[in-house]
Structure formats: structure tokens, C-alpha cells
Design a protein around this motif. Structure first.
Motif, PDB file in Angstrom:
ATOM      1  N   ARG A 228      54.582  39.237  42.886  1.00 22.40           N
ATOM      2  CA  ARG A 228      53.353  40.047  42.852  1.00 22.40           C
ATOM      3  C   ARG A 228      52.792  39.959  41.438  1.00 22.40           C
ATOM      4  O   ARG A 228      53.549  39.972  40.477  1.00 22.40           O
ATOM      5  N   ASN A 232      49.464  45.207  39.452  1.00 25.83           N
ATOM      6  CA  ASN A 232      48.910  45.644  40.744  1.00 25.83           C
ATOM      7  C   ASN A 232      49.786  46.711  41.394  1.00 25.83           C
ATOM      8  O   ASN A 232      49.750  46.887  42.598  1.00 25.83           O
ATOM      9  N   LEU A 242      51.843  36.130  51.074  1.00 27.02           N
ATOM     10  CA  LEU A 242      51.338  34.767  50.845  1.00 27.02           C
ATOM     11  C   LEU A 242      52.446  33.726  51.003  1.00 27.02           C
ATOM     12  O   LEU A 242      52.180  32.588  51.377  1.00 27.02           O
TER      13      LEU A 242
HETATM   14  N1  LIG Z   1      42.762  38.786  47.910  1.00 26.37           N
HETATM   15  C1  LIG Z   1      43.453  39.043  46.798  1.00 26.37           C
HETATM   16  N2  LIG Z   1      42.839  39.542  45.698  1.00 26.37           N
HETATM   17  C2  LIG Z   1      43.538  39.788  44.570  1.00 26.37           C
HETATM   18  N3  LIG Z   1      44.863  39.579  44.432  1.00 26.37           N
HETATM   19  C3  LIG Z   1      45.526  39.104  45.493  1.00 26.37           C
HETATM   20  C4  LIG Z   1      44.872  38.809  46.725  1.00 26.37           C
HETATM   21  N4  LIG Z   1      45.786  38.317  47.579  1.00 26.37           N
HETATM   22  C5  LIG Z   1      46.952  38.315  46.928  1.00 26.37           C
HETATM   23  N5  LIG Z   1      46.820  38.786  45.674  1.00 26.37           N
HETATM   24  C6  LIG Z   1      47.867  38.880  44.638  1.00 26.37           C
HETATM   25  O1  LIG Z   1      48.935  38.033  45.024  1.00 26.37           O
HETATM   26  C7  LIG Z   1      50.148  38.794  45.137  1.00 26.37           C
HETATM   27  C8  LIG Z   1      50.992  38.241  46.269  1.00 26.37           C
HETATM   28  O2  LIG Z   1      50.365  38.519  47.506  1.00 26.37           O
HETATM   29  P1  LIG Z   1      51.279  38.797  48.768  1.00 26.37           P
HETATM   30  O3  LIG Z   1      52.301  37.723  48.819  1.00 26.37           O
HETATM   31  O4  LIG Z   1      50.417  38.997  49.948  1.00 26.37           O
HETATM   32  O5  LIG Z   1      52.062  40.116  48.396  1.00 26.37           O
HETATM   33  P2  LIG Z   1      51.676  41.664  48.478  1.00 26.37           P
HETATM   34  O6  LIG Z   1      50.314  41.806  49.059  1.00 26.37           O
HETATM   35  O7  LIG Z   1      52.738  42.257  49.343  1.00 26.37           O
HETATM   36  O8  LIG Z   1      51.752  42.139  47.067  1.00 26.37           O
HETATM   37  C9  LIG Z   1      49.706  40.232  45.322  1.00 26.37           C
HETATM   38  O9  LIG Z   1      50.676  41.125  44.838  1.00 26.37           O
HETATM   39  C10 LIG Z   1      48.432  40.287  44.514  1.00 26.37           C
HETATM   40  O10 LIG Z   1      48.760  40.508  43.169  1.00 26.37           O
END
Ligand SMILES: Nc1ncnc2c1ncn2[C@@H]1O[C@H](COP(=O)(O)OP(=O)(O)O)[C@@H](O)[C@H]1O
Ligand SMILES: [Mg+2]
Length: 276
Positions: A228, A232, A242
Motif C-alpha cells: 500500500r 493512505n 491490485l
Molecule cells: N485509483 C487509485 N487512486 C489512488 N491510489 C490507488 C488507486 N488504486 C490503488 N491505489 C494505491 O495502490 C495501493 C494498492 O492498491 P490495492 O492493492 O487495491 O490495495 P488496497 O486498496 O487494499 O490498499 C493502495 O493502497 C493505494 O495506495
């Protein structure tokens, strides 16, 4: 004098011999220790794998156990929503709310099951031919139920007949994860848009938000398991979303890419069109 020299030479020879023996012994001990440690590590890795597999089976069992009562609740909610006597519409309102909650619960269960499957690489694609624009439409409808306060726009483009070979549930999971991020990391009043395009033999689904953005230096890392972006922390998450998206897309021989600027992010999934 000669005797002294001979004695000294003999002592030197013996010293060298013992030093050599000691070195060999130390080497052998180190090798044995390394072998022992390798064995113990392999054993621990095997134990961990077993624990993980047991956990996956447990999650699968729990999800299954929840499915039946949830189906019963759903059916009865359907029956309730057919009741005629609802003068002020409050019954229909409450029933719809409960239906959405049940749908969300089912979805969470399914997604957790997929996450558990991916954590152990214990999965098999269930491929079928899918009309992509219809599937994305279904996901958007579902997403609108999850996030009723948010504006989600869908632009299916001018190629409604795109057919791909994919695992329906996994693809939905990937799209819902992208939508979840788009909603989570952008202001409540901002719009989230989903675009569908067809380029040569590729179908392309883009999810765009107007949120905090992802710095280009993080493009690679955000796809790592549990990663992450620091800072955030006020937004809830596990860093698995992701990673899961990337794995699902990879299994479908597709590609996922991020394009982010200060005013927002677009995550695009490219998938091969069936028949190519
Ligand atoms: N649309 C987005 N806008 C901004 N930051 C994002 C977005 N999608 C993902 N991220 C960043 O990427 C990180 C990894 O996303 P993800 O694997 O979905 O984990 P999570 O949402 O559980 O934190 C998130 O913690 C965030 O910091
Ligand atoms: Mg996420």
C-alpha cells in the motif's frame, strides 16, 4: 643445531597438519549445519504450505456454509418484496436495503474465496465465451448497489459484440477491485467512469477516477502482494486488490497498466479477443 632445526621443522609440519585438519573439520561442521538448516527450512516451508492449504479449505467450507442461509434470506426477501400491503413504501425500501446487504455479503465471500485460492496458487480458470460489454454492464449495476451514493458512468463504446474467453467470476472480481479503488481513493462527489474499447485484437477496459492519483514511481510496486502506498492509512485496505487484478489479468494473457496524473487515475485492463 641440526637436531634443533629438524625438531622445529617437524613441529611446523605437525602444526600445519593440525591446522589443516581443524580447517577441514570446521568446513565439514559448517556444511552439516547448512544442510541441517536447509532441511529445517524446507520442513517449515512445507508446514506453512499445509497450514495455508488448510486455511483455504476452511475459507471454502465457511463460504459454502454461508451460501445456503444467504440464499434462504434472499428468497424470503423476494417474497417479502411482493407483498401488496405497503402503503408508505417503507417495506419495499427496507427489503431493498437488505437485498443489497445480502448481495454485498455474497460478493465479499466470493472475493475472499478467490483471494484464498490465489494465495496458494490453488486455482483453475473456468473459461467461457463472454460478451464483454454485457459483463461490464453487470458489474456496474452491482457496483451501483454497493456504492449507492456514487456516480458511476459506463461508456460501452461502439463495439457491443466483443467476445472474450474468460473466467466470468474472476473477471468480475478484477473489475470490482478496480472500481473499489476508484471509489475509495477519490472524493465522494467525484465521478468514476468505465470505458470499453476495442483495438485490433485487444479489448480494453479502463476505470478512471478523479482522486489522489498514484505517483509513477509506485506504478510497479502497487501490484505487489500487500503493498500500500505509504500515507493512505486513513483508507481501509489490505494491499491485495491490485495484486489480485494483476494475477487474474495475467492468467487471461492480458495486461494491466496505470496512468495517473494529479487529478486522477486510469487503470486499464487489456484482454485478447476470442479467436485470435
Ligand atoms: N485509483 C487509485 N487512486 C489512488 N491510489 C490507488 C488507486 N488504486 C490503488 N491505489 C494505491 O495502490 C495501493 C494498492 O492498491 P490495492 O492493492 O487495491 O490495495 P488496497 O486498496 O487494499 O490498499 C493502495 O493502497 C493505494 O495506495
Ligand atoms: Mg484495493
Amino acid at each position: 643445531m641440526l637436531i634443533l632445526t629438524l625438531a622445529l621443522a617437524e613441529k611446523l609440519r605437525l602444526d600445519q597438519k593440525y591446522a589443516l585438519l581443524a580447517e577441514r573439520n570446521a568446513k565439514r561442521n559448517a556444511q552439516e549445519m547448512a544442510q541441517q538448516m536447509t532441511l529445517e527450512l524446507a520442513q517449515k516451508a512445507q508446514d506453512l504450505e499445509m497450514t495455508l492449504k488448510r486455511q483455504v479449505r476452511f475459507v471454502a467450507m465457511v463460504s459454502h456454509e454461508y451460501r445456503t442461509p444467504l440464499a434462504i434470506i434472499r428468497t424470503n426477501l423476494d417474497l417479502l418484496s411482493k407483498k401488496k400491503h405497503d402503503p408508505d413504501g417503507s417495506l419495499a425500501f427496507a427489503v431493498n436495503k437488505m437485498k443489497r446487504a445480502v448481495s454485498r455479503l455474497v460478493e465479499v465471500l466470493e472475493i475472499n474465496l478467490d483471494k484464498a485460492r490465489f494465495a496458494t496458487d490453488d486455482f483453475m480458470l473456468r473459461l467461457e465465451y463472454i460478451h464483454l460489454s454485457a459483463l461490464v454492464g453487470e458489474v456496474i449495476t452491482q457496483a451501483k448497489e454497493f456504492w449507492p451514493g456514487r456516480q458511476l458512468d459506463y461508456y460501452p463504446g461502439d463495439s457491443p459484440a466483443i467476445v472474450i474467453s474468460a473466467d466470468r467470476r474472476l473477471l468480475k472480481t478484477a473489475l470490482l477491485n478496480l472500481l473499489d479503488n476508484a471509489v475509495k481513493y477519490s472524493p465522494l462527489e467525484s465521478v468514476v467512469a468505465v470505458n470499453l474499447h476495442c483495438r485490433a485484437n485487444q479489448a480494453s477496459i479502463g476505470v478512471t477516477d478523479h482522486g489522489c492519483g498514484i505517483p509513477p514511481s509506485e506504478y510497479g510496486r502497487v501490484f505487489e502482494k500487500h503493498y500500500r502506498i505509504p500515507g493512505n492509512n486513513s483508507v481501509v485496505g489490505t494491499g491485495m486488490g491490485l495484486y489480485l487484478v494483476a494475477r487474474i489479468v495475467e492468467e487471461h494473457h492480458g495486461r494491466v497498466a496505470i496512468q495517473s496524473v494529479d487529478e486522477g487515475t486510469t487503470v486499464t485492463i487489456d484482454l485478447p479477443i476470442a479467436g485470435d
